[in-house]
Design a protein around this motif. Structure first.
Motif, PDB file in Angstrom:
ATOM      1  N   ARG A 227      16.512 -61.129 -76.744  1.00  0.00           N
ATOM      2  CA  ARG A 227      17.208 -62.101 -75.498  1.00  0.00           C
ATOM      3  C   ARG A 227      16.832 -63.693 -75.815  1.00  0.00           C
ATOM      4  O   ARG A 227      17.725 -64.546 -75.821  1.00  0.00           O
TER       5      ARG A 227
ATOM      6  N   GLU B  55      15.473 -52.891 -71.282  1.00  0.00           N
ATOM      7  CA  GLU B  55      14.994 -54.347 -71.209  1.00  0.00           C
ATOM      8  C   GLU B  55      13.985 -54.872 -71.762  1.00  0.00           C
ATOM      9  O   GLU B  55      13.972 -55.939 -72.215  1.00  0.00           O
ATOM     10  N   ASN B  56      12.620 -54.273 -71.805  1.00  0.00           N
ATOM     11  CA  ASN B  56      11.516 -54.415 -72.460  1.00  0.00           C
ATOM     12  C   ASN B  56      11.546 -54.607 -73.740  1.00  0.00           C
ATOM     13  O   ASN B  56      11.203 -55.698 -74.110  1.00  0.00           O
TER      14      ASN B  56
ATOM     15  N   ARG C  23      21.878 -54.277 -78.157  1.00  0.00           N
ATOM     16  CA  ARG C  23      21.806 -52.701 -77.555  1.00  0.00           C
ATOM     17  C   ARG C  23      21.312 -51.946 -78.983  1.00  0.00           C
ATOM     18  O   ARG C  23      20.510 -51.048 -78.653  1.00  0.00           O
TER      19      ARG C  23
ATOM     20  N   LEU D 222      11.253 -54.111 -65.420  1.00  0.00           N
ATOM     21  CA  LEU D 222      12.159 -53.903 -66.262  1.00  0.00           C
ATOM     22  C   LEU D 222      12.422 -52.440 -66.696  1.00  0.00           C
ATOM     23  O   LEU D 222      11.344 -51.915 -66.885  1.00  0.00           O
TER      24      LEU D 222
ATOM     25  N   GLN E 224      25.246 -59.097 -77.161  1.00  0.00           N
ATOM     26  CA  GLN E 224      24.722 -58.228 -76.212  1.00  0.00           C
ATOM     27  C   GLN E 224      24.792 -56.797 -77.126  1.00  0.00           C
ATOM     28  O   GLN E 224      23.818 -55.990 -76.928  1.00  0.00           O
TER      29      GLN E 224
ATOM     30  N   MET F 230      13.727 -57.741 -74.604  1.00  0.00           N
ATOM     31  CA  MET F 230      13.191 -58.911 -74.310  1.00  0.00           C
ATOM     32  C   MET F 230      13.174 -59.993 -75.017  1.00  0.00           C
ATOM     33  O   MET F 230      13.530 -61.077 -75.238  1.00  0.00           O
TER      34      MET F 230
END
Lengths: 260, 329, 249
Positions: free
Chosen positions: C105, C98-99, C116, C94, C112, C102
């Protein structure tokens, strides 16, 4: 003296307990995998990329193996049948062997090297670099995140790849027969259809599905239980390939005994 | 990247699904054309056919077997076939189950009853069902031959018990027939020997053997004729028993040495010819000898099995290669 | 709101790592657990989030006994605890963004966009803005460690556990990470446990010290107390004088 004599037995005993322990822990992981199926939100997103890795990426190697198997089967069948047995039996042999045995087993073995090793190495690395612990601390159930998508992907994609491999093997056998063996297409197809029963296909798919499950779950098992850095990862990878190859052959015999 | 992943997974799965579905259907001989119709035939028994086997008309594949079911009453087997819509069947169509080759695949041949009147067809329950008949396979024939020889033995014994002048005359005509058949048989064997002279010396040897046997038989029949003239029936009877014994021995050989099918076919031919002639003699006796049988159905049964034997023989004569191939295994 | 470790025992096979270790991290403070390599510091920390289960003894977080929680309760607890791994343990497959995102999410109803924004914010805190699309393999050791911290703080945890946060880093990065730990504690009121054998760093961040020695708690006290302690093992450790420790054996 007694100790000396006892050594082989002790080794045998240790070996069996280690094996039993391994099987037991693998069984526990399998149980956890089934339980983890309820975390649909976790694994569903990851299933497709895994299917691509397990399935799509394995198609070339599986087709390659199947193609040469089909060619060799046709040539060797015609060599064996010289004069004595009608040549359309080449079609029987290629079709039956590809469907019942070589298609599923060779694909299974190739993918145990490719997929099983890949899974064991990846999960093993994640284990020794604490990535699996990290997943847990981020409240992801690691079995649902890592094992379930891989096992499911293998269960779905092994039959798919096997089906393509069987098709390729038969096609290669057919092409060889009409190009190199002075057979007509009709003769080959006659042989192919002569003893065909739909159960042949079912049998191949059952085999492939079980191989997929075993290869992926064994790869996950050795990955999850990896200890001791890079060397441990290498060790796990080797064992995953060796064990899953052996299991494939044992399962192969098992299905032949129970289903045929 | 992700989108193309999805697409590739989809393509691969779809390819495999199409391959499996259409491959299976194709190998089963299923066409997806809608212009097919169903025809049902009724059989007493169906040999080794299974769903998916070929249905042929004049040797050409026109469809496949869809379903095989025992009728609820348990007395018939109803076989449903799917055949091409645009092919019309003969008015007096019958369905005959037979092996397609000797390698285990069977077929249904649809034919006109006129061409094969000799079979005993099953009587369908529905008027639009075809009457069906199943040709026995070679192992059944061997068993039948054994049974027939036993029957003849019984018959001979009974003949010994109740011999009369009238039956003696019948036996004389029977023996005449046996002679005729023996002659026909040696002709046939010499024909076969010509046709396959390159293939086998064995056949010639066997043909000679059978020739000897035929000569021997003729001699014994001549003796029978003479003894009959002197009304020494007991001698005639023992000759009769001799014929039966040789018949039994041949039958045993048929069962015992399956590897030598070529020889078997020839010997069987001669044996069956003899049985045939004896049966013909039975018929010629207008039931005089038949009455000797305790069970009147025995003669009918023998007649039926004899028909089956004759069918096999004519098939061996027409397609000897089919049977010769067996010896390879 | 505290972490209590009570009489913890844990062995791996023959090897007894923890033999009755007890210590408490009070609310809002940063507790530094000192100890040599292999003394069981990481093992202790893993018990706090239930990665390991004790042979006996308890870890109590927020009044809950960790080893008695159901898996769902455990997941809920883990949302309130951030864990900074020794080698960052970033997911190789990732990207950095994304890490870091994680944990968000998994268990938040954030959109989203919100995720971000939060990721960017956390990366700014650790001085890694602009690294969102990089993959862990493209980062240096210090950058990985900072990304690991960003991941641990992204869910705004009440507790932060640092497993040797400064080991193997250059002095500048070390100082920066120490400041980060302090900021977490001061600005967000996070309760922290730092395990380390980096004494300089320990003195910069610690409100209180504990020393883990031979599976037990050898010393607990404030920075002033640890400086003036007469215990030869503790002195030997913080002054880097093995001969003192040997004498105490």
């Amino acid at each position: 003296m007694i100790r000396l004599l006892g050594a082989p037995f002790a080794a045998l005993g240790r070996g069996s307990t280690t094996l039993a322990e391994g099987v037991g822990r693998w069984g526990m992981l399998t149980g956890q995998t089934i339980q983890a199926l309820r975390h649909v939100d976790v694994w569903l997103r990851l299933l497709l990329p895994q299917m691509a890795r397990v399935g799509v990426d394995s198609v070339p190697i599986a087709l390659f193996i199947a193609m040469f198997t089909g060619i060799v089967l046709a040539l060797q069948a015609s060599y064996t049948f010289t004069g004595a047995i009608p040549l359309y039996f080449v079609g029987v042999l290629v079709g039956k062997t590809m469907m019942l045995e070589l298609g599923p087993v060779l694909t299974g073995l190739a993918l145990s090297g490719r997929v099983g090793a890949n899974i064991a190495a990846e999960l093993g690395t994640m284990r020794v670099t604490e990535q699996i612990d990290a997943l847990e601390t981020l409240a992801y159930p690691p079995v649902a995140y890592l094992v379930v998508p891989r096992v499911l992907a293998a269960i779905i994609m092994f039959p798919v790849v096997t089906a393509l491999a069987i098709g390729m093997g038969i096609f290669a056998g057919w092409a060889t027969s009409i190009q190199l063996l002075d057979m007509t297409s009709a003769e080959f197809i006659n042989g192919l259809t002569l003893f065909f029963v739909p159960f042949d296909v079912t049998f191949a798919m059952i085999k492939a599905t079980s191989f997929g499950f075993m290869v992926a779950s064994i790869g996950c098992f050795f990955g999850f239980t990896t200890e001791g850095g890079a060397e441990g990862v290498g060790h796990s990878t080797t064992r995953a390939v060796v064990v899953s190859s052996m299991v494939i052959l044992v399962l192969d015999a098992f299905w032949a005994v129970t289903l045929l | 990247m992700k989108r193309s992943n999805e697409a590739m997974v989809g393509v691969v799965i779809l390819a495999a699904l199409i391959l499996v579905t259409f491959g299976t259907l194709w190998l089963q001989g299923v066409t997806l054309r809608a212009d097919e119709r169903e025809v049902t035939a009724a059989f007493n028994r169906v040999g080794l056919i299974k769903a998916g086997n070929a249905v042929k008309l004049r040797g050409v594949r026109i469809g496949r077997i869809r379903e095989i079911q025992v009728a609820p009453q348990g007395d018939l087997v109803e076989v449903t076939m799917r055949i091409q819509e645009d092919i019309s069947l003969p008015d007096d169509a019958v369905a005959i189950v037979s092996p397609e080759s000797l390698f285990g695949d069977w077929q249904i041949e649809i034919a006109s009853r006129d061409h094969f009147p000799e079979h005993r067809y099953a009587n369908p329950r529905e008027p639009d069902h075809l009457p069906g008949y199943s040709i026995p396979d070679i192992s059944q024939l061997t068993a039948t031959a054994d049974r027939i020889s036993a029957d003849i033995e019984v018959l001979t014994e009974r003949v010994g018990i109740a011999f009369s002048e009238e039956t003696a005359r019948n036996i004389a005509s029977l023996i005449e027939n046996v002679e005729n058949v023996t002659q026909r048989l040696s002709d046939l064997i010499s024909q076969q020997a010509d046709a396959f002279s390159g293939v086998t010396e064995e056949i010639q040897v066997i043909a000679e053997e059978v020739g000897y046997a035929a000569t021997g038989a003729r001699q014994s029949f001549e003796r029978i004729n003479q003894t009959l003239a002197r009304e020494e029936f007991s001698q005639a009877l023992s000759d009769m028993t001799e014929v039966t014994a040789s018949l039994r021995q041949i039958t045993r050989e048929m069962e015992g040495t399956p590897e030598d099918i070529r020889g078997m076919a020839v010997k069987a031919d001669s044996t069956f010819a003899r049985i045939n002639s004896i049966m013909a003699g039975l018929e010629a006796g207008e039931g005089t000898l038949g009455r000797l049988l305790e069970d009147p159905t025995m003669a009918q049964e023998m007649e039926g099995t004899l028909q089956e034997l004759q069918l096999l023989l004519s098939d061996i004569r027409e397609n000897p290669r089919r049977y010769l191939r067996l010896s390879i295994f | 709101m505290a972490i209590q470790i009570r009489d913890l025992y844990k062995s791996f096979g023959e090897k007894e790592v923890l033999r009755g270790f007890s210590v408490e991290a009070r609310e809002g403070e940063t507790l530094v657990i000192l100890g040599g390599s292999g003394s069981g510091k990481s093992v202790t920390l893993k018990h706090v989030v239930g990665l390991l289960t004790p042979d006996s003894g308890d870890v109590v977080v927020d009044g809950q006994v960790v080893s008695e929680l159901t898996s769902n309760e455990l997941f809920k607890l883990r949302r309130r605890v951030g864990y900074v791994f020794q080698f960052a343990a970033l997911f190789d497959s990732l990207s950095v963004a994304e890490n870091v995102g994680m944990g968000l999410r998994r268990h938040s109803d954030m959109s989203q966009d919100e995720i971000r924004d939060r990721v960017t914010e956390c990366l700014e805190v650790v001085d890694l803005e602009g690294f969102e699309e990089r993959f862990p393999a493209e980062l240096s050791g210090g950058q990985k460690k900072r990304a690991g911290i960003a991941r641990a703080i992204a869910t705004r945890p009440q507790y932060l556990l640092y497993d040797e946060p400064t080991t193997g880093l250059d002095p500048v990065t070390r100082a920066m990470i120490d400041q980060l730990i302090l900021r977490m504690s001061e600005e967000l009121g996070v309760t922290g446990i730092v395990i380390t054998h980096d004494i300089d760093s320990a003195f910069r961040v610690a409100d209180r010290f504990a020393m883990l020695h031979e599976g037990r708690c050898r010393f607990v006290g404030s920075p002033e107390e640890i400086r003036s302690t007469e215990d030869p093992v503790v002195r030997g450790f913080i002054e880097g004088r093995p001969e003192l420790m040997e004498k105490a054996q």
